[in-house]
Design an enzyme around this catalytic site. Structure first.
Site, PDB file in Angstrom:
ATOM      1  N   LYS A   1      -0.980  -7.332   1.912  1.00 35.95           N
ATOM      2  CA  LYS A   1      -1.875  -6.178   1.954  1.00 35.95           C
ATOM      3  C   LYS A   1      -2.599  -6.007   0.631  1.00 35.95           C
ATOM      4  O   LYS A   1      -2.656  -4.936   0.081  1.00 35.95           O
ATOM      5  CB  LYS A   1      -1.125  -4.890   2.294  1.00 35.95           C
ATOM      6  CG  LYS A   1      -0.545  -4.880   3.684  1.00 35.95           C
ATOM      7  CD  LYS A   1      -0.463  -3.480   4.227  1.00 35.95           C
ATOM      8  CE  LYS A   1       0.167  -3.507   5.603  1.00 35.95           C
ATOM      9  NZ  LYS A   1       1.054  -2.362   5.803  1.00 35.95           N
TER      10      LYS A   1
ATOM     11  N   MET B   1      -6.940   5.742  -1.254  1.00 36.65           N
ATOM     12  CA  MET B   1      -7.844   4.638  -0.884  1.00 36.65           C
ATOM     13  C   MET B   1      -9.285   5.112  -0.874  1.00 36.65           C
ATOM     14  O   MET B   1     -10.077   4.705  -0.046  1.00 36.65           O
ATOM     15  CB  MET B   1      -7.461   4.098   0.508  1.00 36.65           C
ATOM     16  CG  MET B   1      -6.046   3.558   0.554  1.00 36.65           C
ATOM     17  SD  MET B   1      -5.499   3.100   2.213  1.00 36.65           S
ATOM     18  CE  MET B   1      -4.992   4.665   2.882  1.00 36.65           C
TER      19      MET B   1
ATOM     20  N   ASP C   1       5.439  -4.682  -0.071  1.00 38.46           N
ATOM     21  CA  ASP C   1       3.981  -4.715  -0.135  1.00 38.46           C
ATOM     22  C   ASP C   1       3.534  -5.220  -1.492  1.00 38.46           C
ATOM     23  O   ASP C   1       4.297  -5.194  -2.460  1.00 38.46           O
ATOM     24  CB  ASP C   1       3.420  -3.303   0.062  1.00 38.46           C
ATOM     25  CG  ASP C   1       3.532  -2.863   1.502  1.00 38.46           C
ATOM     26  OD1 ASP C   1       3.742  -3.724   2.376  1.00 38.46           O
ATOM     27  OD2 ASP C   1       3.412  -1.649   1.750  1.00 38.46           O
TER      28      ASP C   1
HETATM   29  N1  SAH Z   1       2.415   5.224   0.356  1.00 36.91           N
HETATM   30  C1  SAH Z   1       1.581   5.281  -0.839  1.00 36.91           C
HETATM   31  C2  SAH Z   1       0.111   5.194  -0.521  1.00 36.91           C
HETATM   32  C3  SAH Z   1      -0.321   3.889   0.027  1.00 36.91           C
HETATM   33  S1  SAH Z   1      -2.071   3.812   0.284  1.00 36.91           S
HETATM   34  C4  SAH Z   1       1.911   6.557  -1.609  1.00 36.91           C
HETATM   35  O1  SAH Z   1       2.614   7.416  -1.107  1.00 36.91           O
HETATM   36  O2  SAH Z   1       1.458   6.668  -2.753  1.00 36.91           O
HETATM   37  C5  SAH Z   1      -2.612   3.052  -1.176  1.00 36.91           C
HETATM   38  C6  SAH Z   1      -3.390   4.027  -2.023  1.00 36.91           C
HETATM   39  O3  SAH Z   1      -2.498   4.844  -2.741  1.00 36.91           O
HETATM   40  C7  SAH Z   1      -4.244   3.400  -3.082  1.00 36.91           C
HETATM   41  O4  SAH Z   1      -5.501   2.994  -2.560  1.00 36.91           O
HETATM   42  C8  SAH Z   1      -4.411   4.527  -4.064  1.00 36.91           C
HETATM   43  O5  SAH Z   1      -5.354   5.466  -3.623  1.00 36.91           O
HETATM   44  C9  SAH Z   1      -3.051   5.185  -3.987  1.00 36.91           C
HETATM   45  N2  SAH Z   1      -2.153   4.711  -5.053  1.00 36.91           N
HETATM   46  C10 SAH Z   1      -1.014   4.032  -4.938  1.00 36.91           C
HETATM   47  N3  SAH Z   1      -0.454   3.821  -6.146  1.00 36.91           N
HETATM   48  C11 SAH Z   1      -1.268   4.384  -7.055  1.00 36.91           C
HETATM   49  C12 SAH Z   1      -1.261   4.505  -8.460  1.00 36.91           C
HETATM   50  N4  SAH Z   1      -0.251   4.023  -9.198  1.00 36.91           N
HETATM   51  N5  SAH Z   1      -2.276   5.159  -9.056  1.00 36.91           N
HETATM   52  C13 SAH Z   1      -3.287   5.682  -8.340  1.00 36.91           C
HETATM   53  N6  SAH Z   1      -3.343   5.599  -7.001  1.00 36.91           N
HETATM   54  C14 SAH Z   1      -2.358   4.959  -6.359  1.00 36.91           C
END
Ligand code: SAH
Length: 483
Positions: A276, A389, A254
């Site tokens: 994405k 998100m 991704d």
């Molecule tokens: N599978 C991922 C989530 C994917 S959805 C997990 O477990 O973290 C994507 C969302 O994850 C983003 O919109 C944000 O809200 C969050 N996210 C992912 N990486 C992040 C980061 N480094 N800092 C803050 N939020 C993060």
């Protein structure tokens, strides 16, 4: 490549010690260190120590070792194949070394390289597989550093896999012609289904898979690992994720997964970004599912890299269903999810004794309907809520929660780019949360955590969310966003 004139002064060999006597002279820390090292082999240890320190005595008792509890005498070396002079007493160590030389027994004297016939390596032990690292005494720290690096590259079950391989060796030699065919079998054995089954602790399944591989000439079957890449920092990747990455033929990733993590794959691995992210060419979920199935059918070892944990808002459910339907083997490797990274960045206890004993992972995108989702009720009962998100629905989330009865004063912590060097932290209350939506300065992924437990976080390195309210109104006006 070694320099042309660089010759080893100490040549590594693997010496058979099974059932043979190895003597250690000394009763202190140095003797214990050597006992621990040699104790990893099936040699019979003999510790010669008139006085032994408590830790050594415990080790001797726990491992059923022989201790000669009188002052050292050359006769104690009778029948031994290796000697360690580890008394810490220079005169005694010299005597031991001289006796050993006279008796023709190789000797190692701790910290006295000039007396040593051999050096002991830093050891990565996956018996029967061993990796020994030597620096000819130049740098024990260097040797330990290399040891740690190599150790984490290798599966903990490598030893079991080697034992299984040994049990197939003669059958493979009998049934498969030497050369390509046999080589293909072994590479399928060590990198394919048998290795994966051993890894999963399924030894009989591993045996069956190896038998199938031996008897059929079918090409290797594909395998997809759905791997969590963690929140962004490279060193929050798990060791397992790292190993699978270095073994993969194809990495499907991704956009949120940092380049540095994708780059940990083999140089010749194929890398397929599936997007994405706004503005990039992206594949639909159905196309990604189809791609994974196709790669599996081609017999590829695929790592499907997802940010955070693959099972948290990662659409892994759909990918697993497609793979299951197509009969393609897969596994899931967890990762550090963004909520955990954000909490760590804030030193925020997600559960807090007497305050919060449950936790909700949500997107906030389900708040649009008329009925309040169950998680909102949980929030009101004191759960800590992590909103993924959630930036674009921040006002909706705050408004509905307040409407439902959560106090506008409830603490809120927000992290952009959690775990990364360029992270930004903000804190405030539920009443401040809507200001997030209008902020054009937040371009990275954003995690919002809401709940009373948030009050236990460390706000020293964060900016107040509320301070931005007026400024954000101005920014919003400038970029034409309605507040
Ligand atoms: N599978 C991922 C989530 C994917 S959805 C997990 O477990 O973290 C994507 C969302 O994850 C983003 O919109 C944000 O809200 C969050 N996210 C992912 N990486 C992040 C980061 N480094 N800092 C803050 N939020 C993060």
């Amino acid at each position: 490549m070694p320099q042309a004139n660089a010759k080893l002064n100490a040549f590594p060999v693997f010496m058979r010690v099974e059932g043979k006597a190895v003597a250690i002279v000394g009763g202190g820390e140095e003797a214990l260190a050597k006992a621990r090292l040699i104790g990893q082999s099936s040699a019979v240890l003999r510790i010669i120590a008139e006085n032994a320190e408590p830790d050594l005595l415990t080790f001797i008792a726990q491992n059923n070792l022989t201790r000669v509890a009188v002052s050292y005498d050359a006769s104690h070396l009778e029948g031994v194949v290796l000697v360690f002079a580890a008394s810490g007493d220079e005169a005694l160590d010299r005597r031991v070394a001289a006796d050993a030389h006279r008796l023709g027994i190789p000797v190692n004297a701790v910290d006295r390289p000039e007396l040593c016939d051999f050096f002991t390596p830093a050891l990565v032990n996956r018996a029967p597989v061993a990796i020994a690292i030597g620096t000819e005494g130049a740098g024990p720290v260097l040797a330990q550093m290399l040891r740690a690096r190599i150790d984490q590259m290798l599966s903990p079950s490598l030893g079991s896999l080697a034992v299984l391989a040994a049990s197939f060796r003669s059958a493979a030699e009998k049934l498969l012609p030497k050369g390509n065919v046999r080589r293909r079998f072994w590479s399928g054995f060590f990198q394919g289904a048998p290795a994966r089954a051993v890894e999963a602790g399924e030894l009989s399944q591993a045996h069956d898979a190896a038998t199938d591989l031996l008897l059929s000439n079918a090409p290797a079957s594909g395998h997809i690992a759905l791997v969590g890449a963690g929140p962004g920092a490279e060193d929050l990747l798990t060791l397992r994720a790292h190993r699978l990455l270095t073994e993969a033929d194809v990495i499907v990733h991704d956009a949120l997964v940092p380049e540095a993590i994708v780059a940990m794959g083999r140089r010749d691995a194929e890398r397929l970004p599936v997007g994405k992210r706004k503005g990039c060419h992206t594949k639909s979920q159905a196309e990604i599912n189809a791609l994974l199935v196709e790669l599996g059918r081609e017999g590829k070892r695929v790592v499907r890299l997802k940010s955070g944990d693959p099972l948290v808002f990662g659409r892994a459910g759909e990918e697993m269903a497609a793979l299951r339907d197509a009969g393609i083997a897969y596994e899931v490797v967890p990762g550090v999810t963004a909520a955990f990274a954000a909490a760590a960045d804030f030193e925020l206890p997600l559960t807090l004794r007497g305050v919060s004993s449950s936790m909700v992972f949500t997107t906030g995108h389900d708040l649009k309907g008329n009925s309040l989702p169950d998680w909102a009720k949980l929030a009101i009962s004191g759960a800590t809520v992590a909103v993924y998100m959630g930036r674009s629905v921040a006002a909706e989330v705050a408004g509905r929660l307040i409407e439902a009865g959560l106090s506008p004063d409830t603490a809120v912590a927000v992290v952009e780019n959690a775990s990364l060097a360029n992270r930004r932290r903000f804190h405030g209350t539920l009443a401040d949360l809507p200001s997030l939506e209008a902020r054009a300065d937040l371009t990275g992924p954003v995690m919002t955590i809401i709940g009373d437990a948030v009050a236990g976080a460390n706000f020293e390195r964060s900016e107040p969310l509320g301070a931005h309210r007026h400024e954000s109104a101005a920014t919003a006006a400038a970029v034409g966003v309605e507040q």
